[in-house]
Design a protein around this motif. Sequence first.
Motif, short mmCIF file in Angstrom:
data_model
loop_
_atom_site.label_atom_id
_atom_site.label_comp_id
_atom_site.label_asym_id
_atom_site.label_seq_id
_atom_site.Cartn_x
_atom_site.Cartn_y
_atom_site.Cartn_z
N VAL A 84 0.85 -1.21 0.00
CA VAL A 84 0.00 0.00 0.00
C VAL A 84 0.87 1.25 0.00
O VAL A 84 0.62 2.19 -0.76
CB VAL A 84 -0.96 0.01 1.21
N LEU A 85 1.91 1.26 0.82
CA LEU A 85 2.82 2.40 0.84
C LEU A 85 3.49 2.58 -0.52
O LEU A 85 3.56 3.70 -1.04
CB LEU A 85 3.88 2.25 1.94
N ALA A 86 3.95 1.50 -1.12
CA ALA A 86 4.56 1.58 -2.45
C ALA A 86 3.55 2.14 -3.45
O ALA A 86 3.89 2.99 -4.28
CB ALA A 86 5.06 0.20 -2.89
N GLY A 87 2.32 1.66 -3.38
CA GLY A 87 1.28 2.16 -4.29
C GLY A 87 1.03 3.65 -4.10
O GLY A 87 0.89 4.39 -5.09
N TRP A 88 1.00 4.09 -2.87
CA TRP A 88 0.77 5.52 -2.60
C TRP A 88 1.93 6.36 -3.12
O TRP A 88 1.72 7.39 -3.75
CB TRP A 88 0.57 5.74 -1.10
N VAL A 89 3.15 5.92 -2.87
CA VAL A 89 4.32 6.65 -3.35
C VAL A 89 4.35 6.66 -4.88
O VAL A 89 4.73 7.66 -5.49
CB VAL A 89 5.62 6.07 -2.74
N HIS A 90 3.90 5.58 -5.48
CA HIS A 90 3.78 5.51 -6.94
C HIS A 90 2.86 6.62 -7.44
O HIS A 90 3.21 7.34 -8.38
CB HIS A 90 3.21 4.12 -7.30
N TYR A 91 1.70 6.77 -6.81
CA TYR A 91 0.78 7.86 -7.18
C TYR A 91 1.43 9.23 -7.00
O TYR A 91 1.34 10.08 -7.86
CB TYR A 91 -0.50 7.82 -6.33
N LEU A 92 2.05 9.43 -5.85
CA LEU A 92 2.69 10.72 -5.58
C LEU A 92 3.73 11.06 -6.64
O LEU A 92 3.76 12.17 -7.16
CB LEU A 92 3.34 10.72 -4.20
N ALA A 93 4.58 10.09 -6.95
CA ALA A 93 5.67 10.33 -7.90
C ALA A 93 5.13 10.60 -9.31
O ALA A 93 5.53 11.57 -9.96
CB ALA A 93 6.62 9.13 -7.92
N PHE A 94 4.22 9.75 -9.78
CA PHE A 94 3.77 9.89 -11.16
C PHE A 94 2.88 11.12 -11.34
O PHE A 94 2.97 11.78 -12.38
CB PHE A 94 3.09 8.62 -11.64
N ASP A 95 2.04 11.43 -10.38
CA ASP A 95 1.24 12.65 -10.50
C ASP A 95 2.16 13.87 -10.54
O ASP A 95 1.93 14.81 -11.30
CB ASP A 95 0.24 12.79 -9.34
N LEU A 96 3.21 13.85 -9.74
CA LEU A 96 4.16 14.95 -9.73
C LEU A 96 4.89 15.06 -11.07
O LEU A 96 5.06 16.17 -11.60
CB LEU A 96 5.16 14.75 -8.59
N VAL A 97 5.29 13.95 -11.63
CA VAL A 97 5.95 13.97 -12.94
C VAL A 97 5.00 14.52 -14.01
O VAL A 97 5.40 15.31 -14.87
CB VAL A 97 6.48 12.57 -13.33
N VAL A 98 3.74 14.14 -13.93
CA VAL A 98 2.76 14.67 -14.89
C VAL A 98 2.61 16.18 -14.72
O VAL A 98 2.58 16.92 -15.70
CB VAL A 98 1.39 13.95 -14.75
N GLY A 99 2.55 16.65 -13.48
CA GLY A 99 2.46 18.09 -13.24
C GLY A 99 3.68 18.82 -13.77
O GLY A 99 3.57 19.90 -14.36
N MET A 100 4.85 18.25 -13.59
CA MET A 100 6.08 18.85 -14.12
C MET A 100 6.06 18.87 -15.64
O MET A 100 6.46 19.86 -16.26
CB MET A 100 7.30 18.08 -13.60
N TRP A 101 5.60 17.79 -16.24
CA TRP A 101 5.49 17.73 -17.69
C TRP A 101 4.53 18.82 -18.19
O TRP A 101 4.81 19.49 -19.20
CB TRP A 101 5.00 16.35 -18.13
N MET A 102 3.42 18.99 -17.49
CA MET A 102 2.46 20.02 -17.89
C MET A 102 3.12 21.41 -17.87
O MET A 102 2.92 22.20 -18.80
CB MET A 102 1.22 19.98 -16.97
N LEU A 103 3.88 21.70 -16.83
CA LEU A 103 4.57 23.00 -16.77
C LEU A 103 5.60 23.13 -17.88
O LEU A 103 5.73 24.20 -18.48
CB LEU A 103 5.23 23.20 -15.41
N ASP A 104 6.30 22.06 -18.19
CA ASP A 104 7.26 22.11 -19.31
C ASP A 104 6.53 22.35 -20.63
O ASP A 104 6.98 23.14 -21.46
CB ASP A 104 8.08 20.82 -19.37
N GLN A 105 5.42 21.68 -20.84
CA GLN A 105 4.62 21.88 -22.05
C GLN A 105 4.10 23.30 -22.13
O GLN A 105 4.05 23.90 -23.20
CB GLN A 105 3.43 20.90 -22.08
N ASN A 106 3.75 23.84 -20.99
CA ASN A 106 3.16 25.18 -20.97
C ASN A 106 4.17 26.26 -21.31
O ASN A 106 3.79 27.37 -21.66
CB ASN A 106 2.50 25.46 -19.62
N LYS A 107 5.46 25.97 -21.23
CA LYS A 107 6.46 26.95 -21.66
C LYS A 107 6.25 27.29 -23.14
O LYS A 107 6.44 28.41 -23.56
CB LYS A 107 7.88 26.42 -21.46
N LYS A 108 5.82 26.30 -23.93
CA LYS A 108 5.57 26.50 -25.37
C LYS A 108 4.16 27.02 -25.63
O LYS A 108 3.95 27.79 -26.56
CB LYS A 108 5.76 25.18 -26.12
#
Length: 140
Positions: free
Chosen positions: A79-103
Amino acid sequence: MSPTQVFSIAGMITMPMWILMILLPKWKVTRFLIDFKIVPLALSIIYLIYITLAIQIGGWMDFGSLAKVMALFTEEHAVLAGWVHYLAFDLVVGMWMLDQNKKVGIHQILMAPCLFGTFMFGPVGFLLFIILKTLKQKQS
């Protein structure tokens, strides 16, 4: 360190990153953390540790049915691994969105709900961003 303590630590290192991304996305510290994926990398290490422990305790994971996936979430390390998985991947998606938004150039006020939505509801914030990005690109 107990899984409960690691759960709290994972949240404590994730929350400030989201706050920076929402409120100060262009600040050099925020950009540094995004560019080098510091927080997702830290979360990835935590994930690796706890997914390894979960496999050692419960055996290889079976994702073949809903019932089998539900059974995986009866073991604390999984369960902890699953939760950290969500935290990490949602954060990567948010970072990707900000990178995309530069353009794309969506205003920060409109990006905030996309980022908050990704933080709280993952795919919902991503969907909102894709809709705004598509609309913005059609205007250009």
